[in-house]
Design a protein around this motif. Structure first.
Motif, PDB file in Angstrom:
ATOM      1  N   ASP A 102      40.621  41.339  40.737  1.00 17.94           N
ATOM      2  CA  ASP A 102      40.754  42.799  41.362  1.00 17.94           C
ATOM      3  C   ASP A 102      39.428  43.383  41.451  1.00 17.94           C
ATOM      4  N   PRO A 103      38.944  43.918  42.793  1.00 16.52           N
ATOM      5  CA  PRO A 103      37.747  44.307  42.929  1.00 16.52           C
ATOM      6  C   PRO A 103      37.286  45.715  42.009  1.00 16.52           C
ATOM      7  N   TRP A 104      38.422  46.323  41.744  1.00 15.52           N
ATOM      8  CA  TRP A 104      38.426  47.455  41.020  1.00 15.52           C
ATOM      9  C   TRP A 104      37.889  46.896  39.444  1.00 15.52           C
ATOM     10  N   LYS A 105      37.685  45.862  39.281  1.00 14.51           N
ATOM     11  CA  LYS A 105      37.167  45.334  38.008  1.00 14.51           C
ATOM     12  C   LYS A 105      35.604  45.479  37.637  1.00 14.51           C
ATOM     13  N   GLY A 106      34.962  45.873  38.839  1.00 18.18           N
ATOM     14  CA  GLY A 106      33.538  46.065  38.847  1.00 18.18           C
ATOM     15  C   GLY A 106      32.718  44.781  38.330  1.00 18.18           C
ATOM     16  N   LYS A 107      31.870  45.257  37.287  1.00 22.10           N
ATOM     17  CA  LYS A 107      30.760  44.264  37.075  1.00 22.10           C
ATOM     18  C   LYS A 107      31.485  43.240  36.139  1.00 22.10           C
ATOM     19  N   MET A 108      32.681  43.500  35.442  1.00 24.38           N
ATOM     20  CA  MET A 108      33.358  42.472  34.570  1.00 24.38           C
ATOM     21  C   MET A 108      33.699  41.270  35.715  1.00 24.38           C
ATOM     22  N   GLY A 109      34.408  41.811  36.849  1.00 23.46           N
ATOM     23  CA  GLY A 109      34.931  40.848  37.890  1.00 23.46           C
ATOM     24  C   GLY A 109      33.793  40.287  38.409  1.00 23.46           C
ATOM     25  N   VAL A 110      32.564  40.640  38.656  1.00 20.19           N
ATOM     26  CA  VAL A 110      31.580  40.058  39.269  1.00 20.19           C
ATOM     27  C   VAL A 110      31.107  38.562  38.166  1.00 20.19           C
ATOM     28  N   ARG A 111      30.934  39.111  37.050  1.00 23.34           N
ATOM     29  CA  ARG A 111      30.632  38.098  35.952  1.00 23.34           C
ATOM     30  C   ARG A 111      31.952  36.864  36.040  1.00 23.34           C
ATOM     31  N   GLU A 112      33.015  37.332  35.989  1.00 20.46           N
ATOM     32  CA  GLU A 112      34.246  36.277  35.984  1.00 20.46           C
ATOM     33  C   GLU A 112      34.118  35.344  37.280  1.00 20.46           C
ATOM     34  N   ALA A 113      33.803  36.099  38.433  1.00 17.01           N
ATOM     35  CA  ALA A 113      33.494  35.193  39.770  1.00 17.01           C
ATOM     36  C   ALA A 113      32.565  34.223  39.599  1.00 17.01           C
ATOM     37  N   ARG A 114      31.343  34.776  39.155  1.00 11.26           N
ATOM     38  CA  ARG A 114      30.339  33.650  38.782  1.00 11.26           C
ATOM     39  C   ARG A 114      30.651  32.690  37.876  1.00 11.26           C
ATOM     40  N   ARG A 115      31.171  32.788  36.749  1.00 10.97           N
ATOM     41  CA  ARG A 115      31.814  31.988  35.873  1.00 10.97           C
ATOM     42  C   ARG A 115      32.797  30.969  36.348  1.00 10.97           C
ATOM     43  N   LEU A 116      33.821  31.610  37.022  1.00  5.98           N
ATOM     44  CA  LEU A 116      34.848  30.694  37.521  1.00  5.98           C
ATOM     45  C   LEU A 116      34.282  29.570  38.538  1.00  5.98           C
ATOM     46  N   ILE A 117      33.409  30.009  39.455  1.00  5.71           N
ATOM     47  CA  ILE A 117      32.687  29.006  40.149  1.00  5.71           C
ATOM     48  C   ILE A 117      31.968  28.171  39.814  1.00  5.71           C
ATOM     49  N   LYS A 118      31.078  28.393  38.658  1.00 10.46           N
ATOM     50  CA  LYS A 118      30.234  27.533  37.969  1.00 10.46           C
ATOM     51  C   LYS A 118      30.899  26.541  37.002  1.00 10.46           C
ATOM     52  N   GLU A 119      31.963  27.169  36.148  1.00  8.17           N
ATOM     53  CA  GLU A 119      32.634  26.542  35.144  1.00  8.17           C
ATOM     54  C   GLU A 119      33.986  25.687  35.480  1.00  8.17           C
ATOM     55  N   PHE A 120      34.625  26.371  36.594  1.00 10.70           N
ATOM     56  CA  PHE A 120      35.825  25.608  36.983  1.00 10.70           C
ATOM     57  C   PHE A 120      36.223  25.106  38.311  1.00 10.70           C
ATOM     58  N   GLY A 121      34.716  25.218  39.018  1.00  7.51           N
ATOM     59  CA  GLY A 121      35.003  24.733  40.449  1.00  7.51           C
ATOM     60  C   GLY A 121      35.698  25.565  41.419  1.00  7.51           C
ATOM     61  N   ILE A 122      35.837  26.701  41.254  1.00  5.40           N
ATOM     62  CA  ILE A 122      36.631  27.523  42.186  1.00  5.40           C
ATOM     63  C   ILE A 122      35.864  27.759  43.661  1.00  5.40           C
ATOM     64  N   LYS A 123      36.752  27.565  44.590  1.00  8.16           N
ATOM     65  CA  LYS A 123      36.037  27.387  46.019  1.00  8.16           C
ATOM     66  C   LYS A 123      36.240  28.818  46.643  1.00  8.16           C
ATOM     67  N   PRO A 136      39.183  47.185  52.481  1.00  7.34           N
ATOM     68  CA  PRO A 136      37.974  46.111  52.186  1.00  7.34           C
ATOM     69  C   PRO A 136      36.541  46.458  52.258  1.00  7.34           C
ATOM     70  N   ASN A 137      36.391  47.487  52.880  1.00  4.72           N
ATOM     71  CA  ASN A 137      34.929  47.760  53.071  1.00  4.72           C
ATOM     72  C   ASN A 137      34.427  49.137  52.178  1.00  4.72           C
ATOM     73  N   ASP A 138      35.330  49.442  51.213  1.00  2.00           N
ATOM     74  CA  ASP A 138      34.779  50.199  50.176  1.00  2.00           C
ATOM     75  C   ASP A 138      33.871  49.467  49.407  1.00  2.00           C
ATOM     76  N   ARG A 139      32.733  50.370  49.021  1.00  3.38           N
ATOM     77  CA  ARG A 139      31.533  49.746  48.453  1.00  3.38           C
ATOM     78  C   ARG A 139      31.973  49.478  46.954  1.00  3.38           C
ATOM     79  N   ILE A 140      33.042  49.634  46.430  1.00  9.32           N
ATOM     80  CA  ILE A 140      33.545  49.443  45.179  1.00  9.32           C
ATOM     81  C   ILE A 140      33.623  47.644  45.181  1.00  9.32           C
ATOM     82  N   ALA A 141      33.859  47.166  46.289  1.00  3.36           N
ATOM     83  CA  ALA A 141      34.095  45.517  46.364  1.00  3.36           C
ATOM     84  C   ALA A 141      32.746  44.834  46.508  1.00  3.36           C
TER      85      ALA A 141
END
Length: 290
Positions: A102-123, A136-141
């Motif tokens: 959820d893009p509303w999760k802010g910086k916590m979501g950004v950290r999760e995304a990077r971790r999922l790609i690097k550690e779990f092979g998320i495509k 979708p064009n809200d700067r929150i995301a």
């Protein structure tokens, strides 16, 4: 690993579901049963990820699979991305793992995304603006998009009307306005290196979706969520011509099975030379597998 030479198709749009009863406290099971009626799905309980893998293996089809994180807007507990990724890894001969944040999760979501790609092979990552309650064009995301782009991931967005909440009082709180594909034009401009997929025939904004996909090199369309026999003529016309290398097969499993979609796809006026592009070759190129 998936043998792309042997599989007959790549389904770019399937949903991960937990075993029945894991979310009965928050109303999600009621939502699912209403959606199943809307789509005419042939099951009593949604198939699990393991059951999904078995079905796709039998069909000799690979599948992009993801949960949907819409906790803030809906109150429905999300299926943990790590759990979906772990099951996908056990079935990596057919499943391609995507995640959802959820893009509303802010910086916590950004950290999760990077971790999922690097550690779990998320495509890639699935966004559902109507369920998540954001334009979708809200700067929150934007920080989340930036992270996905930098890591070479794919961003897949629900567009158009949704079966989620259809027929429920107030549409179960779902606001269709968030999923107009024209908002994706801003995202494609601001993130020209981000691979973007507009999911579904985008009723009632089909021409907007086709326009964005034609104009922006980094935008694709998956044809999930509808039986092909209901595709509007303009979608078929563009798929056969200027967007033939940007169209992707998607079913919207478990609401629509891949075999039902493929059976109906055989009956519409898609050129013979275009069918392999839509069913597999465009997806392979987008995934970096060709």
């Amino acid at each position: 690993m998936i043998d792309f030479d042997k599989i007959r198709a790549i389904d770019f749009h399937t949903h991960a579901e937990e075993p029945c009863g894991c979310h009965s406290d928050d109303g999600y099971d009621d939502l699912q049963s209403t959606m199943a009626s809307y789509f005419g799905a042939p099951w009593k309980h949604p198939p699990t990820v393991q059951e999904t893998a078995a079905h796709y293996r039998e069909q000799n089809i690979a599948a992009v699979i993801f949960p949907v994180d819409a906790e803030r807007e809906t109150g429905y507990r999300r299926y943990k991305n790590e759990e979906v990724a772990a099951i996908a890894a056990e079935n990596d001969d057919v499943l391609i793992p995507f995640a959802s944040i959820d893009p509303w999760k802010g910086k916590m979501g950004v950290r999760e995304a990077r971790r999922l790609i690097k550690e779990f092979g998320i495509k890639g990552f699935k966004f559902h603006p109507t369920m998540q309650g954001f334009f979708p064009n809200d700067r929150i995301a934007y920080p989340l998009y930036e992270a996905i782009a930098e890591e070479g991931g794919i961003a897949l967005f629900h567009t158009g009307q949704t079966g989620v909440g259809s027929g429920m009082p107030g549409g179960n709180g779902m606001r269709l306005k968030y999923s107009n594909p024209m908002y994706m034009d801003d995202v494609a401009v601001d993130f020209p290196d981000l691979k973007i997929i507009l999911a579904h025939p985008s009723f009632p904004w089909q021409e907007e979706a086709l326009s964005v996909a034609q104009h922006k090199p980094n935008v694709y369309i998956d044809m999930s969520g509808w039986s092909p026999k209901y595709f509007p003529d303009i979608l078929v016309r563009y798929a056969n011509s200027i967007l033939k290398k940007k169209m992707l097969f998607g079913s919207d499993w478990p609401m629509i099975s891949p075999e039902r979609w493929l059976n109906d796809f055989e009956k519409i006026a898609i050129k013979d030379e275009v069918r392999p592009l839509i069913l597999k070759e465009n997806a392979m190129r987008l995934l970096g597998a060709s």
